[in-house]
Design an enzyme around this catalytic site. Structure first.
Site, PDB file in Angstrom:
ATOM      1  N   GLN A 268      23.281  40.715  47.551  1.00 15.59           N
ATOM      2  CA  GLN A 268      21.936  40.189  47.812  1.00 15.59           C
ATOM      3  C   GLN A 268      21.917  39.113  48.889  1.00 15.59           C
ATOM      4  O   GLN A 268      21.029  39.080  49.736  1.00 15.59           O
ATOM      5  CB  GLN A 268      21.327  39.648  46.512  1.00 15.59           C
ATOM      6  CG  GLN A 268      20.829  40.736  45.587  1.00 15.59           C
ATOM      7  CD  GLN A 268      20.171  40.170  44.340  1.00 15.59           C
ATOM      8  OE1 GLN A 268      20.269  38.980  44.063  1.00 15.59           O
ATOM      9  NE2 GLN A 268      19.506  41.016  43.577  1.00 15.59           N
TER      10      GLN A 268
ATOM     11  N   TYR B 285      14.957  52.348  46.717  1.00 14.65           N
ATOM     12  CA  TYR B 285      14.010  52.954  47.640  1.00 14.65           C
ATOM     13  C   TYR B 285      13.274  54.102  46.953  1.00 14.65           C
ATOM     14  O   TYR B 285      13.702  54.626  45.927  1.00 14.65           O
ATOM     15  CB  TYR B 285      14.729  53.499  48.881  1.00 14.65           C
ATOM     16  CG  TYR B 285      15.334  52.428  49.736  1.00 14.65           C
ATOM     17  CD1 TYR B 285      14.539  51.605  50.525  1.00 14.65           C
ATOM     18  CD2 TYR B 285      16.714  52.225  49.756  1.00 14.65           C
ATOM     19  CE1 TYR B 285      15.096  50.619  51.314  1.00 14.65           C
ATOM     20  CE2 TYR B 285      17.277  51.234  50.538  1.00 14.65           C
ATOM     21  CZ  TYR B 285      16.464  50.444  51.315  1.00 14.65           C
ATOM     22  OH  TYR B 285      17.016  49.459  52.095  1.00 14.65           O
TER      23      TYR B 285
ATOM     24  N   ASP C 124      21.966  40.697  52.348  1.00 20.56           N
ATOM     25  CA  ASP C 124      21.008  41.788  52.562  1.00 20.56           C
ATOM     26  C   ASP C 124      20.025  41.451  53.679  1.00 20.56           C
ATOM     27  O   ASP C 124      18.932  40.940  53.447  1.00 20.56           O
ATOM     28  CB  ASP C 124      20.265  42.074  51.251  1.00 20.56           C
ATOM     29  CG  ASP C 124      19.371  43.300  51.336  1.00 20.56           C
ATOM     30  OD1 ASP C 124      19.242  43.889  52.435  1.00 20.56           O
ATOM     31  OD2 ASP C 124      18.778  43.657  50.297  1.00 20.56           O
TER      32      ASP C 124
ATOM     33  N   ARG D  96      22.458  48.160  48.005  1.00 13.41           N
ATOM     34  CA  ARG D  96      21.542  47.256  47.306  1.00 13.41           C
ATOM     35  C   ARG D  96      22.084  46.991  45.907  1.00 13.41           C
ATOM     36  O   ARG D  96      21.641  47.572  44.921  1.00 13.41           O
ATOM     37  CB  ARG D  96      20.146  47.867  47.256  1.00 13.41           C
ATOM     38  CG  ARG D  96      19.409  47.731  48.572  1.00 13.41           C
ATOM     39  CD  ARG D  96      17.942  48.031  48.417  1.00 13.41           C
ATOM     40  NE  ARG D  96      17.157  47.257  49.341  1.00 13.41           N
ATOM     41  CZ  ARG D  96      15.825  47.303  49.409  1.00 13.41           C
ATOM     42  NH1 ARG D  96      15.158  48.074  48.580  1.00 13.41           N
ATOM     43  NH2 ARG D  96      15.171  46.573  50.286  1.00 13.41           N
TER      44      ARG D  96
ATOM     45  N   SER E 205      16.474  43.109  53.650  1.00 11.55           N
ATOM     46  CA  SER E 205      15.476  42.447  52.810  1.00 11.55           C
ATOM     47  C   SER E 205      14.974  41.162  53.444  1.00 11.55           C
ATOM     48  O   SER E 205      13.770  40.868  53.421  1.00 11.55           O
ATOM     49  CB  SER E 205      16.056  42.160  51.424  1.00 11.55           C
ATOM     50  OG  SER E 205      16.249  43.364  50.698  1.00 11.55           O
TER      51      SER E 205
END
Length: 364
Positions: A125, A225, A128, A120, A131
């Site tokens: 991004q 997390y 990802d 992450r 997500s």
């Protein structure tokens, strides 16, 4: 390169790993794209739209000629045995649960990147997939809560009187939780939320929801997390959350960490403190469940409280879930490609973290 996207065979899986716009993008980069016949039908992408985008429609046997294989779920072992040396597989491989598959890929001298292992970091991004799929799950969770709850979400002022808005509690304010909050708010509910991470409070409030502060220590972990908590801390948290559940009409639980069992947030006693007619949506049911009584893919009625257990929740909205996932894969593949060939540079932190099979070795 010859890129092959397969039709998913796992139960409850309706997504596909490539969509027409990513076919176009990959072909413009000079690659050949083949899609297994019927791969996109369950997601709303018939073979014709792939042909129009320039993809070849092939049978499963085409895997033996693939340089890159795109999938959602882990490949069946018989398919892994078809791959040639040097082939790269991109999917949610779930390494902890599919050790046999990884060893077969290693024997075939194939390489494999697991999308659930991507770090992450800002540079990753656009790749990802965890997500992007969590966003779909959070949106769908709010819709399910609204559907299952036997009352309106919004405030309604009618000639017959005023209907107060539903009170929705979201547990876990990661990507899925924040999307659940935003969607429940759009539907008109009064929303509150809790997360063990202090950083989540500002994000929750920015969406117009109330952040619940239990006065406990925060548990910030690596990679965004939550850090694992002790059983004593978990029991205290459940005790303090009980009155908030009892005051809610709908509860949505979204706490999950890849590769680990979902934390238990709601036990039987907490469910029994809720009013009959209320609803709990547990989208982490498949990984152990945030709710003690939830069962993946089932609805459980306990003391008048309906508990909906999720099973592959993003797959319930396969069209857009596939579109987002396919873009994640395309972005990753473009990042890995140099002069038309995949280059797996282990000095790159994205590759180092997500490459689980390479050069005949399992890297977990």
């Amino acid at each position: 390169m010859n890129i092959v996207a397969v039709r998913e065979t796992a139960p409850y899986e309706r997504r596909v790993a490539v969509v027409p716009d990513t076919v176009t993008r990959l072909r413009s980069a000079g690659h050949t794209v083949a899609v297994e016949q019927g791969a996109g039908e369950a997601a709303g992408y018939p073979d014709e739209v792939y042909r129009d985008a320039g993809a070849q429609i092939v049978q499963r046997e085409a895997l033996s000629d693939a340089d890159v294989v795109l999938a959602v779920q882990p490949l069946p072992t018989e398919d892994a045995r078809r791959l040639r040396a040097g082939c790269l597989v991109l999917s949610f491989l779930q390494p902890a649960a599919y050790a046999e598959l990884l060893h077969i890929l290693a024997e075939r001298k194939a390489s494999a990147i697991s999308l659930d292992r991507l770090p992450r970091i800002s540079r990753a991004q656009s790749m990802d997939a965890l997500s992007s799929q969590a966003l779909v799950a959070g949106y769908r969770a709010a819709l399910i809560a609204a559907e299952k709850l036997p009352r309106f979400f919004p405030l309604l002022m009618t000639a017959a009187g005023t209907v107060p808005p539903a009170k929705v509690l979201v547990l876990g304010a990661g990507v899925a939780g924040l999307q659940a909050i935003a969607t429940a708010r759009r539907l008109g509910a009064v929303v509150s939320a809790y997360d063990v991470r202090a950083a989540a409070a500002e994000e929750v409030r920015s969406l117009g929801a109330t952040f619940i502060d239990l006065g406990l220590e925060t548990l910030e972990g690596a990679g965004g997390y939550a850090r694992e908590m002790t059983e004593e801390r978990a029991a205290k948290q459940r005790e303090l959350l009980t009155p908030h559940l009892a005051a809610s009409d709908a509860v949505i639980t979204t706490a999950a960490v890849p590769g680990r069992r979902a934390p238990l947030l709601v036990d039987r006693r907490m469910v029994e403190a809720m009013r009959p007619g209320t609803v709990i949506v547990d989208i982490a049911a498949e990984s152990g469940g945030n709710v003690e009584l939830s069962k993946p893919g089932e609805e459980v009625l306990h003391n008048g409280v309906l508990i909906w257990g999720g099973r592959n929740v993003p797959s319930g909205m396969p069209y857009d879930a596939s579109r987002l996932y396919a873009r994640n894969l395309a972005n990753l593949l473009v990042m890995l490609t140099r002069d038309g060939e995949v280059v797996l540079d282990l000095s790159d932190e994205i590759v180092a973290a997500s490459l689980v099979v390479h050069e005949g070795q399992v890297r977990t």
